[in-house]
Design a protein around this motif. Sequence first.
Motif, PDB file in Angstrom:
ATOM      1  N   LEU A   1      -3.667   8.200  -1.381  1.00  0.00           N
ATOM      2  CA  LEU A   1      -2.862   7.348  -2.251  1.00  0.00           C
ATOM      3  C   LEU A   1      -2.391   6.100  -1.512  1.00  0.00           C
ATOM      4  CD1 LEU A   1      -0.834  10.112  -4.095  1.00  0.00           C
ATOM      5  CD2 LEU A   1      -2.123   8.300  -5.246  1.00  0.00           C
ATOM      6  N   LEU A   2      -1.959   6.254  -0.266  1.00  0.00           N
ATOM      7  CA  LEU A   2      -1.512   5.098   0.506  1.00  0.00           C
ATOM      8  C   LEU A   2      -2.673   4.149   0.780  1.00  0.00           C
ATOM      9  CD1 LEU A   2       0.994   6.642   3.086  1.00  0.00           C
ATOM     10  CD2 LEU A   2       1.442   5.719   0.803  1.00  0.00           C
ATOM     11  N   LYS A   3      -3.837   4.708   1.059  1.00  0.00           N
ATOM     12  CA  LYS A   3      -5.011   3.860   1.267  1.00  0.00           C
ATOM     13  C   LYS A   3      -5.364   3.106  -0.020  1.00  0.00           C
ATOM     14  CE  LYS A   3      -7.294   6.487   4.979  1.00  0.00           C
ATOM     15  NZ  LYS A   3      -8.468   7.326   5.328  1.00  0.00           N
ATOM     16  N   HIS A   4      -5.238   3.790  -1.132  1.00  0.00           N
ATOM     17  CA  HIS A   4      -5.551   3.164  -2.419  1.00  0.00           C
ATOM     18  C   HIS A   4      -4.573   2.032  -2.723  1.00  0.00           C
ATOM     19  CE1 HIS A   4      -6.934   2.653  -6.489  1.00  0.00           C
ATOM     20  NE2 HIS A   4      -5.750   2.984  -6.989  1.00  0.00           N
ATOM     21  N   ALA A   5      -3.295   2.259  -2.411  1.00  0.00           N
ATOM     22  CA  ALA A   5      -2.286   1.229  -2.677  1.00  0.00           C
ATOM     23  C   ALA A   5      -2.430   0.049  -1.722  1.00  0.00           C
ATOM     24  CB  ALA A   5      -0.887   1.828  -2.574  1.00  0.00           C
ATOM     25  N   GLY A   6      -2.864   0.332  -0.485  1.00  0.00           N
ATOM     26  CA  GLY A   6      -3.122  -0.732   0.480  1.00  0.00           C
ATOM     27  C   GLY A   6      -1.976  -1.699   0.634  1.00  0.00           C
ATOM     28  N   ARG A   7      -2.237  -2.957   0.377  1.00  0.00           N
ATOM     29  CA  ARG A   7      -1.232  -4.017   0.546  1.00  0.00           C
ATOM     30  C   ARG A   7      -0.468  -4.305  -0.751  1.00  0.00           C
ATOM     31  NH1 ARG A   7      -2.129  -6.636   5.393  1.00  0.00           N
ATOM     32  NH2 ARG A   7      -4.132  -6.211   6.384  1.00  0.00           N
ATOM     33  N   SER A   8      -0.497  -3.366  -1.672  1.00  0.00           N
ATOM     34  CA  SER A   8       0.148  -3.597  -2.972  1.00  0.00           C
ATOM     35  C   SER A   8       1.663  -3.554  -2.927  1.00  0.00           C
ATOM     36  CB  SER A   8      -0.339  -2.542  -3.985  1.00  0.00           C
ATOM     37  OG  SER A   8      -1.738  -2.587  -4.146  1.00  0.00           O
ATOM     38  N   CYS A   9       2.240  -3.184  -1.774  1.00  0.00           N
ATOM     39  CA  CYS A   9       3.684  -2.949  -1.697  1.00  0.00           C
ATOM     40  C   CYS A   9       4.489  -4.206  -1.377  1.00  0.00           C
ATOM     41  CB  CYS A   9       3.994  -1.852  -0.692  1.00  0.00           C
ATOM     42  SG  CYS A   9       3.348  -2.171   0.952  1.00  0.00           S
ATOM     43  N   ASN A  10       3.874  -5.372  -1.440  1.00  0.00           N
ATOM     44  CA  ASN A  10       4.590  -6.645  -1.249  1.00  0.00           C
ATOM     45  C   ASN A  10       5.369  -6.695   0.062  1.00  0.00           C
ATOM     46  OD1 ASN A  10       4.036  -8.167  -3.791  1.00  0.00           O
ATOM     47  ND2 ASN A  10       4.972  -6.359  -4.731  1.00  0.00           N
ATOM     48  N   GLY A  11       4.786  -6.126   1.123  1.00  0.00           N
ATOM     49  CA  GLY A  11       5.398  -6.184   2.437  1.00  0.00           C
ATOM     50  C   GLY A  11       6.521  -5.192   2.664  1.00  0.00           C
ATOM     51  N   LYS A  12       6.778  -4.328   1.691  1.00  0.00           N
ATOM     52  CA  LYS A  12       7.844  -3.333   1.831  1.00  0.00           C
ATOM     53  C   LYS A  12       7.262  -2.015   2.330  1.00  0.00           C
ATOM     54  CE  LYS A  12      10.606  -5.602  -1.689  1.00  0.00           C
ATOM     55  NZ  LYS A  12      11.230  -5.554  -3.024  1.00  0.00           N
ATOM     56  N   PRO A  13       8.078  -1.210   2.996  1.00  0.00           N
ATOM     57  CA  PRO A  13       7.553   0.048   3.556  1.00  0.00           C
ATOM     58  C   PRO A  13       7.304   1.099   2.479  1.00  0.00           C
ATOM     59  CG  PRO A  13       9.903  -0.087   3.911  1.00  0.00           C
ATOM     60  CD  PRO A  13       9.489  -1.419   3.351  1.00  0.00           C
ATOM     61  N   PHE A  14       6.389   2.006   2.793  1.00  0.00           N
ATOM     62  CA  PHE A  14       6.177   3.166   1.942  1.00  0.00           C
ATOM     63  C   PHE A  14       7.200   4.244   2.289  1.00  0.00           C
ATOM     64  CE2 PHE A  14       1.628   1.664   1.753  1.00  0.00           C
ATOM     65  CZ  PHE A  14       1.596   1.462   0.385  1.00  0.00           C
ATOM     66  N   VAL A  15       7.608   4.988   1.281  1.00  0.00           N
ATOM     67  CA  VAL A  15       8.433   6.171   1.484  1.00  0.00           C
ATOM     68  C   VAL A  15       7.663   7.364   0.918  1.00  0.00           C
ATOM     69  CG1 VAL A  15       9.720   5.592  -0.628  1.00  0.00           C
ATOM     70  CG2 VAL A  15      10.598   7.336   0.919  1.00  0.00           C
ATOM     71  N   VAL A  16       7.490   8.405   1.730  1.00  0.00           N
ATOM     72  CA  VAL A  16       6.720   9.575   1.295  1.00  0.00           C
ATOM     73  C   VAL A  16       7.429  10.857   1.705  1.00  0.00           C
ATOM     74  CG1 VAL A  16       4.505   8.370   1.350  1.00  0.00           C
ATOM     75  CG2 VAL A  16       5.267   9.569   3.378  1.00  0.00           C
ATOM     76  N   TYR A  17       7.610  11.758   0.755  1.00  0.00           N
ATOM     77  CA  TYR A  17       8.115  13.094   1.087  1.00  0.00           C
ATOM     78  C   TYR A  17       7.507  14.099   0.103  1.00  0.00           C
ATOM     79  CZ  TYR A  17      12.004  11.318  -1.954  1.00  0.00           C
ATOM     80  OH  TYR A  17      12.774  10.721  -2.930  1.00  0.00           O
ATOM     81  N   PRO A  18       6.296  14.559   0.427  1.00  0.00           N
ATOM     82  CA  PRO A  18       5.588  15.505  -0.426  1.00  0.00           C
ATOM     83  C   PRO A  18       6.211  16.893  -0.361  1.00  0.00           C
ATOM     84  CG  PRO A  18       4.406  15.227   1.616  1.00  0.00           C
ATOM     85  CD  PRO A  18       5.539  14.239   1.645  1.00  0.00           C
ATOM     86  N   ASN A  19       5.773  17.768  -1.268  1.00  0.00           N
ATOM     87  CA  ASN A  19       6.195  19.162  -1.192  1.00  0.00           C
ATOM     88  C   ASN A  19       5.268  19.929  -0.254  1.00  0.00           C
ATOM     89  OD1 ASN A  19       3.866  19.843  -2.728  1.00  0.00           O
ATOM     90  ND2 ASN A  19       4.984  19.593  -4.634  1.00  0.00           N
ATOM     91  N   SER A  20       5.351  21.235  -0.283  1.00  0.00           N
ATOM     92  CA  SER A  20       4.578  22.057   0.655  1.00  0.00           C
ATOM     93  C   SER A  20       3.098  22.149   0.302  1.00  0.00           C
ATOM     94  CB  SER A  20       5.155  23.474   0.693  1.00  0.00           C
ATOM     95  OG  SER A  20       4.970  24.100  -0.571  1.00  0.00           O
ATOM     96  N   GLY A  21       2.745  21.687  -0.890  1.00  0.00           N
ATOM     97  CA  GLY A  21       1.372  21.839  -1.365  1.00  0.00           C
ATOM     98  C   GLY A  21       1.259  22.829  -2.501  1.00  0.00           C
TER      99      GLY A  21
ATOM    100  N   LYS B   1       3.952  -3.362  -9.003  1.00  0.00           N
ATOM    101  CA  LYS B   1       4.966  -3.753  -9.982  1.00  0.00           C
ATOM    102  C   LYS B   1       6.365  -3.358  -9.534  1.00  0.00           C
ATOM    103  CE  LYS B   1       1.891  -3.747 -13.987  1.00  0.00           C
ATOM    104  NZ  LYS B   1       1.495  -3.074 -15.251  1.00  0.00           N
ATOM    105  N   LEU B   2       6.507  -2.167  -8.975  1.00  0.00           N
ATOM    106  CA  LEU B   2       7.822  -1.692  -8.574  1.00  0.00           C
ATOM    107  C   LEU B   2       8.341  -2.434  -7.348  1.00  0.00           C
ATOM    108  CD1 LEU B   2       7.207   2.124  -9.071  1.00  0.00           C
ATOM    109  CD2 LEU B   2       8.648   0.649 -10.503  1.00  0.00           C
ATOM    110  N   SER B   3       7.475  -2.671  -6.376  1.00  0.00           N
ATOM    111  CA  SER B   3       7.913  -3.318  -5.136  1.00  0.00           C
ATOM    112  C   SER B   3       8.202  -4.804  -5.316  1.00  0.00           C
ATOM    113  CB  SER B   3       6.868  -3.119  -4.031  1.00  0.00           C
ATOM    114  OG  SER B   3       5.625  -3.699  -4.393  1.00  0.00           O
TER     115      SER B   3
END
Length: 247
Positions: A136-156, A113-115
């Motif tokens: 999470l990225l595997k779950h989203a798969g091709r749902s991003c409408n051809g746009k790149p993923f952006v990820v910046y997690p915390n330390s855990g 929806k967002l992409s």
Amino acid sequence: MSIFFFFQDVRPLVAASVGPYGACLHDGSEYSGRYITSVPREQIKDFHRRRLHHIMSAKPDMLAIETIPALEEALIVIELLADYPDMRVWVTLQCSDEKHTAHGEDFADAVHKLSSHSQVIAVGLNCCSPRIVEPLLKHAGRSCNGKPFVVYPNSGEVWDGERHGWSSRQSHAKGDDWQRLVSGWMALGARWVGGCCRVRPADIRTIRAAADAWLEANDTCHSKCSFFEIRILVEFPRRRLSMARAS
């Protein structure tokens, strides 16, 4: 608050951070999104409208709509972008497990929806455990409408909203962990990669090196790649973010 992108031989860009309504409540609800069902929608919309008015007066190059725990809040902010049709944004959600946002929506559905919005140039997640990023990225798969993923997690680590501090109940990601994790994220389509709360400068150097190594190993043309580091201090002293991107 702003994120500064430092390019070599390229004009720096500035992205203004648009964080969640829950952060102003000082109860940790930015990590649960529980306010989304108790606070009137128009109140949340007015909160973001006022902030966007001030942010846009500073003329940022782009917006980072980040640490959003509920899809509905992200959609509210995107609605307000109609007043700024030339502004481009990335959107990152706060996630609670390997398939859901912090508020419980399906992550793949949220990404789709967002992409789908033309002003959104990248979508993903931030300030969650690095251990759940790849699932999470595997779950989203091709749902991003051809746009790149952006990820910046915390330390855990986990933010304790009552004690107003970080809990080390979960283990910190370390150098070798980052190398392995970053390679996995990039293989799944992440091109904006970095670190959020409690991710240290040494970790960012490791993340950058891992991104470079992945690009080299996958024969990605460096002439087509823009590398930069982002370093910000946001309004909350507990949070410092540094980031590296390859695209």
